[in-house]
Design a protein around this motif. Sequence first.
Motif, PDB file in Angstrom:
ATOM      1  N   THR A 123       4.910   1.556  -0.154  1.00  0.00           N
ATOM      2  CA  THR A 123       5.736   1.578  -1.366  1.00  0.00           C
ATOM      3  C   THR A 123       6.314   2.974  -1.585  1.00  0.00           C
ATOM      4  O   THR A 123       7.394   3.109  -2.166  1.00  0.00           O
ATOM      5  N   CYS A 182       0.840  -1.189   0.000  1.00  0.00           N
ATOM      6  CA  CYS A 182       0.000   0.000   0.000  1.00  0.00           C
ATOM      7  C   CYS A 182       0.888   1.257   0.000  1.00  0.00           C
ATOM      8  O   CYS A 182       1.818   1.366  -0.772  1.00  0.00           O
ATOM      9  N   ASP A 183       0.622   2.190   0.864  1.00  0.00           N
ATOM     10  CA  ASP A 183       1.384   3.439   0.874  1.00  0.00           C
ATOM     11  C   ASP A 183       2.836   3.262   1.315  1.00  0.00           C
ATOM     12  O   ASP A 183       3.661   4.160   1.116  1.00  0.00           O
ATOM     13  N   ASN A 196       1.421  -2.375 -13.371  1.00  0.00           N
ATOM     14  CA  ASN A 196       0.063  -2.049 -12.944  1.00  0.00           C
ATOM     15  C   ASN A 196      -0.737  -3.347 -12.927  1.00  0.00           C
ATOM     16  O   ASN A 196      -1.406  -3.684 -13.895  1.00  0.00           O
ATOM     17  N   THR A 244       5.310  -2.690  -7.952  1.00  0.00           N
ATOM     18  CA  THR A 244       3.938  -2.230  -8.111  1.00  0.00           C
ATOM     19  C   THR A 244       3.587  -1.361  -6.907  1.00  0.00           C
ATOM     20  O   THR A 244       4.424  -1.057  -6.077  1.00  0.00           O
ATOM     21  N   GLY A 245       2.345  -0.953  -6.831  1.00  0.00           N
ATOM     22  CA  GLY A 245       1.872  -0.102  -5.741  1.00  0.00           C
ATOM     23  C   GLY A 245       0.375   0.099  -5.874  1.00  0.00           C
ATOM     24  O   GLY A 245      -0.304  -0.647  -6.581  1.00  0.00           O
ATOM     25  N   ASN A 246      -0.130   1.128  -5.239  1.00  0.00           N
ATOM     26  CA  ASN A 246      -1.577   1.362  -5.259  1.00  0.00           C
ATOM     27  C   ASN A 246      -2.104   1.766  -6.630  1.00  0.00           C
ATOM     28  O   ASN A 246      -3.173   1.321  -7.029  1.00  0.00           O
ATOM     29  N   HIS A 247      -1.378   2.620  -7.323  1.00  0.00           N
ATOM     30  CA  HIS A 247      -1.767   3.016  -8.682  1.00  0.00           C
ATOM     31  C   HIS A 247      -0.548   3.644  -9.350  1.00  0.00           C
ATOM     32  O   HIS A 247       0.371   4.123  -8.659  1.00  0.00           O
ATOM     33  N   GLN A 268       0.876   7.193  -8.121  1.00  0.00           N
ATOM     34  CA  GLN A 268       1.174   7.503  -6.721  1.00  0.00           C
ATOM     35  C   GLN A 268       2.658   7.757  -6.490  1.00  0.00           C
ATOM     36  O   GLN A 268       3.027   8.764  -5.875  1.00  0.00           O
ATOM     37  N   SER A 279      -0.030  -3.515  -3.924  1.00  0.00           N
ATOM     38  CA  SER A 279      -1.068  -2.530  -3.637  1.00  0.00           C
ATOM     39  C   SER A 279      -1.759  -2.935  -2.343  1.00  0.00           C
ATOM     40  O   SER A 279      -1.635  -4.081  -1.891  1.00  0.00           O
TER      41      SER A 279
END
Length: 160
Positions: free
Chosen positions: A71, A68-69, A108, A86-89, A92, A122
């Motif tokens: 990252t 999540c955040d 993604n 990867t990550g939340n979007h 970000q 994510s």
Amino acid sequence: MLTPGGHDVPSLGDVCVRASGKAEDAEPDDLDALVLCGATIWERGDAPDLSAPVRRFVAVGRPVAGICDATVALGRIALLDDRTHTGNHPGQLRDMVPDYRGAALYRNQPRAVRDRGVITASGAASVSFAREIQQAVGLGSSGLVDYLDMYGNEHRAAAG
């Protein structure tokens, strides 16, 4: 659980996480992996600086993971500039980390990514995140992988 500053921390659901020590003092000889939990604190300018323990773990080949955040914290110390992640979007890291250079390596996708000891996910990918951590520390088995894949089925495209 090690926490920034060694202070008890409330979760987003207002559950109090009791600290057993300071995250800043985390040593690879004492832990199999360093896992940064996601939280909006990583988006703030006064986010904890855990770059020293993260670098200690990476230097000796111990897994480092961020979901999540968290990252964003890994991006701030340039760990994601040369690793698939990867990550939340997609925006970000670009928006939160001015010096981020890893956009071409961003995936993604709805599942966690592991590259050279760094695991990212994510906030919606907790199952594959757990699987990657377990495999990275040598706890994976074919039965466990199948079990965790079953719980990750929600990320598969619906048929029809």
